[in-house]
Design an enzyme around this catalytic site. Structure first.
Site, PDB file in Angstrom:
ATOM      1  N   SER A 195      70.845  57.996 132.506  1.00 36.29           N
ATOM      2  CA  SER A 195      69.742  58.881 132.182  1.00 36.29           C
ATOM      3  C   SER A 195      70.081  59.517 130.843  1.00 36.29           C
ATOM      4  CB  SER A 195      69.544  59.936 133.268  1.00 36.29           C
ATOM      5  OG  SER A 195      68.255  60.515 133.116  1.00 36.29           O
ATOM      6  N   GLU A 196      69.151  59.437 129.898  1.00 38.06           N
ATOM      7  CA  GLU A 196      69.514  59.717 128.506  1.00 38.06           C
ATOM      8  C   GLU A 196      69.846  61.184 128.230  1.00 38.06           C
ATOM      9  OE1 GLU A 196      66.661  58.482 129.547  1.00 38.06           O
ATOM     10  OE2 GLU A 196      64.918  59.371 128.546  1.00 38.06           O
ATOM     11  N   ASN A 197      69.577  62.061 129.192  1.00 37.07           N
ATOM     12  CA  ASN A 197      70.000  63.445 128.979  1.00 37.07           C
ATOM     13  C   ASN A 197      71.509  63.617 129.189  1.00 37.07           C
ATOM     14  OD1 ASN A 197      69.278  62.946 131.756  1.00 37.07           O
ATOM     15  ND2 ASN A 197      69.701  65.095 132.138  1.00 37.07           N
ATOM     16  N   SER A 230      75.044  59.655 124.304  1.00 41.89           N
ATOM     17  CA  SER A 230      74.053  58.980 125.138  1.00 41.89           C
ATOM     18  C   SER A 230      73.251  57.965 124.320  1.00 41.89           C
ATOM     19  CB  SER A 230      73.111  60.024 125.758  1.00 41.89           C
ATOM     20  OG  SER A 230      72.114  59.388 126.500  1.00 41.89           O
TER      21      SER A 230
END
Lengths: 232, 219
Positions: free
Chosen positions: B46-48, B88
């Site tokens: 998840s890119e966060n 990320s």
């Protein structure tokens, strides 16, 4: 080295109208709650804020929007904030939407003394309009410049008096990338510990990037989308 | 019968391969995690800032410091890792993530995608979508084939502001599976059960390439 200030009020000294401020956090996760409250109290306005999101209507950066303290917002996603959308569509608020990875890298570049970089994100879209593009190995890239900010304000889980920081979970997000990216970096932490208490192996951001640190109080840590599964 | 959103996710899950790192977008793509085929292991990014994202927490076990890119509370699997936003997107731009699944408002026959803005109406922002589509080797779009008025969202050219050009590899809609051909055009690979080729042609503005019998999807 001791960088401790007593509270948000002391930490935010020198923040003035018209300044550019970067603030860590993703959604409401890992936002510098104490410092945002202090910016509201100070009533500084015409701010340019660099932050991935703009909070929600009544929390996070949404509080600064309510008071019309923000002139320009640089973010990647602003979907959860009606007041934001209203001010943007009416033209009261200037908005520069930036791809999330580009936003992070513009922070990191500022931190690392790199004036610009090339990224494939946004090539062929309106994000690339007016920007230099260049081909490398048969693929097109857009030149993006490092941010220039007066202050960086971040939130960490633990910090020591020298400004060394450790983050928790996904509250890390943009916070480490913003440290040292602005001229002065303010870190607010949940736990402030003496020198030697943090394991040097575990430190995410070395204190060299931080000028002021204080222990925040009364963290609300609001959850934006509480999502659970049923116990079977 | 056209597929519902869950079935679109189920069909996309068949594309997962053992050992892949996968980024799932918000909406239908998130549901893909519920249908990982037996015997394969994938890890969700998840890119966060998490690799090894697990299911939603049980009631009472939510952690405000642990969310996904949709800002939902999540859990972390054993072996998960947290990281900052620059790292990320180093994973994403550096092509270390093998598959990206995301939603779209429009796609075109040359693999363009639009999913972040309706001028004058809806401006939510692109989030990480532009970085993801500009970098990923393998991009699957999950979408409804037509809008509420019945107009095609699979177009010759996108009418909305683009998220990325020439990047989508495969489209799984409620009607069919299509592959974006390198020279342009969409090859019809599979039909939803009971949906005819004629119905798909009628719902598609983009140029379709149809070779021989088009099989039905299998679940």
């Amino acid at each position: 080295m001791n960088k401790v200030v007593s509270n948000a009020q002391e930490a935010c000294k020198g923040i003035e109208n018209g300044m550019t401020i970067m603030l860590g956090g993703f959604g409401l996760c890992g936002i510098p709650e104490n410092s945002i409250s202090e910016l509201v109290r100070l009533g500084v306005n015409d701010l340019t804020c660099i932050s991935n999101n703009a909070g929600v209507d009544d929390f996070g950066l949404g509080l600064l929007l309510q008071g019309k303290q923000i002139k320009k917002m640089i973010s990647s996603y602003v979907g959860e904030n009606d007041e934001f959308e209203r001010q943007m569509l009416s033209g009261e608020l200037e908005v520069e939407l930036t791809p999330q990875g580009t936003l992070a890298e513009k922070c990191r570049a500022a931190q690392a003394g790199i004036p610009a970089f090339f990224t494939p994100a946004g090539y062929g879209t309106e994000v690339a309009e007016g920007k230099e593009t260049r081909e490398f190995n048969g693929k097109m890239y857009v030149m993006e410049k490092a941010f220039e900010a007066d202050f960086s304000i971040v939130k960490a889980w633990k910090g020591d008096v020298a400004g060394n920081l450790i983050f928790k979970g996904t509250a890390r997000n943009f916070n480490p990338n913003m440290c040292g990216a602005g001229k002065i970096t303010i870190a607010e932490v949940e736990e402030l510990v003496p020198l030697g208490e943090l394991d040097p192996n575990q430190i995410h951001v070395p204190g060299i990037f931080v000028q002021r640190i204080f222990k925040g109080v009364a963290y609300e840590k609001r959850i934006e989308q509480r999502t659970v599964r049923l116990r079977s | 019968m056209a597929l519902d959103k869950t079935q679109i996710a189920q069909r996309i899950a068949q594309e997962l391969r053992d050992g892949w790192y996968v980024n799932l977008g918000i909406g239908i793509p998130t549901l893909v995690a519920n249908y990982i085929p037996e015997g394969i292991e994938v890890e969700f990014q998840s890119e966060n800032g998490i690799l090894g994202m697990g299911p939603f927490p049980y009631d009472g076990e939510e952690d405000a410091d642990l969310i996904n890119a949709g800002k939902q509370t999540i859990t972390a699997m054993p072996g998960a890792a947290y990281f900052d936003s620059a790292m990320s997107f180093a994973m994403i731009r550096g092509q270390h993530v093998q598959l990206t699944v995301l939603g779209a408002m429009e796609v075109s026959e040359n693999g363009d995608i639009a999913n972040w803005k309706i001028p004058g109406k809806m401006v939510k922002g692109m989030g990480g979508a532009m970085d993801l589509v500009a970098s990923a080797d393998n991009i699957i779009v999950a979408m409804m084939h037509t809008n509420k008025a019945g107009e095609s969202k699979v177009l010759k050219e996108c009418s909305l502001p683009l998220t990325g050009v020439n990047c989508v590899k495969k489209i799984v809609s409620n009607l069919c599976v299509m592959e974006v051909l390198p020279e342009g055009g969409l090859k019809l690979l599979e039909r939803a059960p009971g949906v005819t080729v004629e119905e798909i042609i009628a719902a598609t503005e983009a140029r379709l390439v149809i070779e021989g019998d088009v099989p039905e999807m299998k679940f």
